[in-house]
Write an enzyme that holds these catalytic residues in place. Structure first.
Site, PDB file in Angstrom:
ATOM      1  N   ASP A 110      -5.108 -11.702  -2.991  1.00 50.48           N
ATOM      2  CA  ASP A 110      -6.023 -12.238  -2.482  1.00 50.48           C
ATOM      3  C   ASP A 110      -7.524 -11.431  -3.103  1.00 50.48           C
ATOM      4  O   ASP A 110      -8.786 -12.179  -2.814  1.00 50.48           O
ATOM      5  CB  ASP A 110      -6.636 -11.581  -1.075  1.00 50.48           C
ATOM      6  CG  ASP A 110      -5.817 -10.171  -0.797  1.00 50.48           C
ATOM      7  OD1 ASP A 110      -5.510  -9.547  -1.595  1.00 50.48           O
ATOM      8  OD2 ASP A 110      -6.728  -9.499   0.332  1.00 50.48           O
ATOM      9  N   ILE A 136       3.651  -9.901  -4.209  1.00 52.17           N
ATOM     10  CA  ILE A 136       4.862  -9.571  -3.684  1.00 52.17           C
ATOM     11  C   ILE A 136       4.354  -9.102  -2.332  1.00 52.17           C
ATOM     12  O   ILE A 136       5.242  -9.717  -1.484  1.00 52.17           O
ATOM     13  CB  ILE A 136       5.341  -8.412  -4.017  1.00 52.17           C
ATOM     14  CG1 ILE A 136       4.476  -6.820  -4.053  1.00 52.17           C
ATOM     15  CG2 ILE A 136       6.106  -8.874  -5.705  1.00 52.17           C
ATOM     16  CD1 ILE A 136       5.774  -5.295  -4.721  1.00 52.17           C
ATOM     17  N   ASP A 137       3.402  -9.271  -2.020  1.00 49.13           N
ATOM     18  CA  ASP A 137       2.891  -9.124  -0.692  1.00 49.13           C
ATOM     19  C   ASP A 137       2.903 -10.013   0.477  1.00 49.13           C
ATOM     20  O   ASP A 137       3.226 -10.372   1.695  1.00 49.13           O
ATOM     21  CB  ASP A 137       1.285  -8.812   0.034  1.00 49.13           C
ATOM     22  CG  ASP A 137       1.916  -6.401  -0.994  1.00 49.13           C
ATOM     23  OD1 ASP A 137       2.825  -6.131  -0.713  1.00 49.13           O
ATOM     24  OD2 ASP A 137       0.089  -6.470  -1.052  1.00 49.13           O
ATOM     25  N   GLU A 242       4.072  -0.490   3.884  1.00 46.17           N
ATOM     26  CA  GLU A 242       2.861   0.367   3.693  1.00 46.17           C
ATOM     27  C   GLU A 242       1.718   0.177   4.467  1.00 46.17           C
ATOM     28  O   GLU A 242       0.857   1.375   4.735  1.00 46.17           O
ATOM     29  CB  GLU A 242       2.883   0.789   2.466  1.00 46.17           C
ATOM     30  CG  GLU A 242       2.385  -0.610   1.791  1.00 46.17           C
ATOM     31  CD  GLU A 242       1.899  -0.578   0.175  1.00 46.17           C
ATOM     32  OE1 GLU A 242       2.030   0.534  -0.870  1.00 46.17           O
ATOM     33  OE2 GLU A 242       1.544  -1.478  -0.428  1.00 46.17           O
ATOM     34  N   TYR A 304       6.498   0.009  -7.320  1.00 46.75           N
ATOM     35  CA  TYR A 304       6.216  -0.347  -8.410  1.00 46.75           C
ATOM     36  C   TYR A 304       7.635  -0.832  -8.936  1.00 46.75           C
ATOM     37  O   TYR A 304       7.714  -1.511 -10.241  1.00 46.75           O
ATOM     38  CB  TYR A 304       5.775   1.270  -8.973  1.00 46.75           C
ATOM     39  CG  TYR A 304       4.281   1.660  -8.257  1.00 46.75           C
ATOM     40  CD1 TYR A 304       3.335   1.582  -8.476  1.00 46.75           C
ATOM     41  CD2 TYR A 304       4.048   2.677  -7.711  1.00 46.75           C
ATOM     42  CE1 TYR A 304       2.276   0.816  -8.347  1.00 46.75           C
ATOM     43  CE2 TYR A 304       3.115   3.140  -6.700  1.00 46.75           C
ATOM     44  CZ  TYR A 304       2.511   2.396  -7.527  1.00 46.75           C
ATOM     45  OH  TYR A 304       1.142   2.766  -7.185  1.00 46.75           O
ATOM     46  N   GLU A 305       9.255  -0.037  -9.457  1.00 50.95           N
ATOM     47  CA  GLU A 305      10.128  -0.703  -9.271  1.00 50.95           C
ATOM     48  C   GLU A 305      10.032  -2.680  -9.769  1.00 50.95           C
ATOM     49  O   GLU A 305      10.609  -2.490  -9.606  1.00 50.95           O
ATOM     50  CB  GLU A 305      11.257   0.070  -8.726  1.00 50.95           C
ATOM     51  CG  GLU A 305      11.646  -0.378  -7.733  1.00 50.95           C
ATOM     52  CD  GLU A 305      11.066   1.304  -7.023  1.00 50.95           C
ATOM     53  OE1 GLU A 305      12.002   1.855  -5.775  1.00 50.95           O
ATOM     54  OE2 GLU A 305       9.920   1.017  -6.777  1.00 50.95           O
ATOM     55  N   ARG A 307       7.699  -4.966  -8.890  1.00 53.06           N
ATOM     56  CA  ARG A 307       6.464  -5.695  -9.573  1.00 53.06           C
ATOM     57  C   ARG A 307       6.435  -5.868 -10.439  1.00 53.06           C
ATOM     58  O   ARG A 307       6.543  -7.083 -10.657  1.00 53.06           O
ATOM     59  CB  ARG A 307       5.569  -4.260  -9.287  1.00 53.06           C
ATOM     60  CG  ARG A 307       4.808  -3.829  -8.222  1.00 53.06           C
ATOM     61  CD  ARG A 307       3.916  -3.580  -7.913  1.00 53.06           C
ATOM     62  NE  ARG A 307       3.219  -2.470  -8.641  1.00 53.06           N
ATOM     63  CZ  ARG A 307       2.387  -2.154  -9.101  1.00 53.06           C
ATOM     64  NH1 ARG A 307       0.893  -2.474  -8.462  1.00 53.06           N
ATOM     65  NH2 ARG A 307       1.541  -1.269 -10.042  1.00 53.06           N
TER      66      ARG A 307
END
Length: 429
Positions: A110, A136-137, A242, A304-305, A307
């Site tokens: 975005d 990924i969101d 998160e 993080y793993e 992405r």
């Protein structure tokens, strides 16, 4: 303005996501096959907005023909925001002119979409922009419920990780608190939790209040742990988005020992630095210590793993189509299908379409619209049916209420008073 024979530039912004290299590859191949020179702009907008035009690399077919199955980004990325200051967006435009970029393919979520739309608007036709939606969101408002690329791979790997943790808690009889990425929306957390069969999933959309306290989330976790005990299990796993931390009062977060509250260039809380999993773990364990109990909890973060993981076939297929569509939208003659002003590349009914940038903006805030989880929809409601957490029906059932109260060391009336607000959240059944 005549753009013909100008270069095609490719730029990536925001966090990595599986499928970026595939998108870069397909844009490059189609543009080169049409006779255009292609350059990859390194590190997002960070160098352009400083007036630098030297941080680029040429992209040829031989450079990209075998990168589509690789994770990461061969042109790297950054969260640099050229729209914060007028001089930065002007320098961005000047840098693109120096590079003779007449066609710009941006890849991002975005924030990058907003920056791309500003470049398009201020260039006034001199630079045509096509944006490929990545995150990924899964929080960009794509038509037909299509996911943003990278989401399916992230959910796939996240599910595998959480499934392994579930096997661990079965063997060790303890609880896990797992934080999943998802700042503004809980799609990834819900997708992982639902697919892996987590005990419960908590997402920001289920809270109807603009602000909540850390204690509100702890109430949900505590009552879920108690309910599992009543059901004969002293173990479980909670997946928490998160973005729940975005609902907390920053002053309350700052008052937690060891927590530093800071923001990135787009004004977002740096959620990775807050360590929500440790905050919740400590608070829940303190509640059980007050009862004279020791509750073993393992905290973990799945983020993080995911992405830069190699994309699964879905995201390779998807991004090759989106990248091809971006090149076609940039380099074809203007038409109803490929408008002059460019826009966001998406699929509608299996066909490539270009969504004008103005359709991506919230008319009130001017910012990019965000797609959130519909807690009234069946996707969420089905997930909720398979969770173990306190529900309205538990408090209406006298026997269940008494058993829960006993597990909490309270009388039934006190339990109802203490935790009644938990079941008032959206989606409670």
């Amino acid at each position: 303005m005549n753009r013909q024979r100008g270069r095609v530039g490719i730029l990536m912004g925001g966090g990595p996501a599986p499928g970026i290299n595939s998108a870069i590859s397909s844009v490059t191949i189609e543009a080169v096959n049409r006779g255009y020179e292609v350059i990859g702009i390194l590190d997002g907008f960070s160098h352009l907005m400083e007036g630098r035009a030297d941080m680029v690399r040429p992209l040829r077919i031989e450079d990209v023909s075998q990168i589509h199955y690789r994770g990461g980004s061969i042109i790297r990325t950054s969260r640099a925001n050229p729209t914060r200051r007028p001089e930065h967006i002007q320098k961005t435009l000047e840098s693109l002119r120096k590079l003779n970029v007449s066609y710009l393919a941006t890849i991002g979520g975005d924030d990058t979409a907003f920056s791309a739309s500003e470049v398009s608007r201020l260039a006034e036709g001199e630079i045509k922009v096509a944006h490929i939606p990545k995150t990924i969101d899964n929080d960009l408002p794509l038509p037909d419920g299509m996911p943003t690329f990278g989401y399916e791979t992230a959910r796939h790997l996240g599910t595998e990780i959480v499934r392994n943790l579930i096997e661990d808690f079965r063997s060790t009889n303890r609880w896990y608190i797992v934080i999943a990425m998802g700042r503004a929306a809980g799609h990834l957390a819900l997708g992982i939790g639902k697919s892996a069969g987590a005990t419960l999933t908590i997402i920001p959309e289920e809270f109807t209040s603009e602000r909540i306290g850390i204690s509100d989330v702890c109430d949900i976790l505590e009552t879920a742990i108690l309910k599992r005990r009543v059901m004969g299990k002293d173990r479980g796993l909670a997946v928490i988005a998160e973005g729940v931390a975005e609902k907390f009062d920053p002053e309350e977060l700052a008052s937690v020992p060891g927590v530093e509250v800071s923001r990135d260039q787009h004004g977002h809380l740096r959620l990775g630095e807050i360590q929500l999993e440790k905050i919740l773990k400590r608070a829940i364990q303190e509640r059980f210590e007050d009862r004279g109990e020791t509750l073993p909890i393992i905290d973990s973060t799945v983020g993080y793993e995911l992405r830069s993981y190699a994309p699964i076939p879905f995201d390779i297929d998807y991004t090759r189509t989106l990248g091809y569509g971006a090149a076609r939208a940039l380099l074809s003659e203007p038409s109803e299908r490929y408008p002059e002003q460019g826009g966001l590349i998406c699929l509608v009914g299996g066909d490539i379409r270009v969504m004008p940038f103005n359709q991506l903006r919230d008319p009130e805030t001017g910012r990019t619209l965000v797609r959130t989880v519909d807690v009234e929809g069946e996707i969420y409601q089905v997930a909720r049916k398979y969770m173990i957490r306190l529900e309205k029906s538990d408090l209406k059932d006298g026997e269940m209420k008494s058993r829960l109260a006993e597990a909490a060391g309270m009388n039934p009336d006190r339990f109802g008073e203490r935790f009644g607000k938990v079941v008032e959240l959206a989606g409670a059944v």
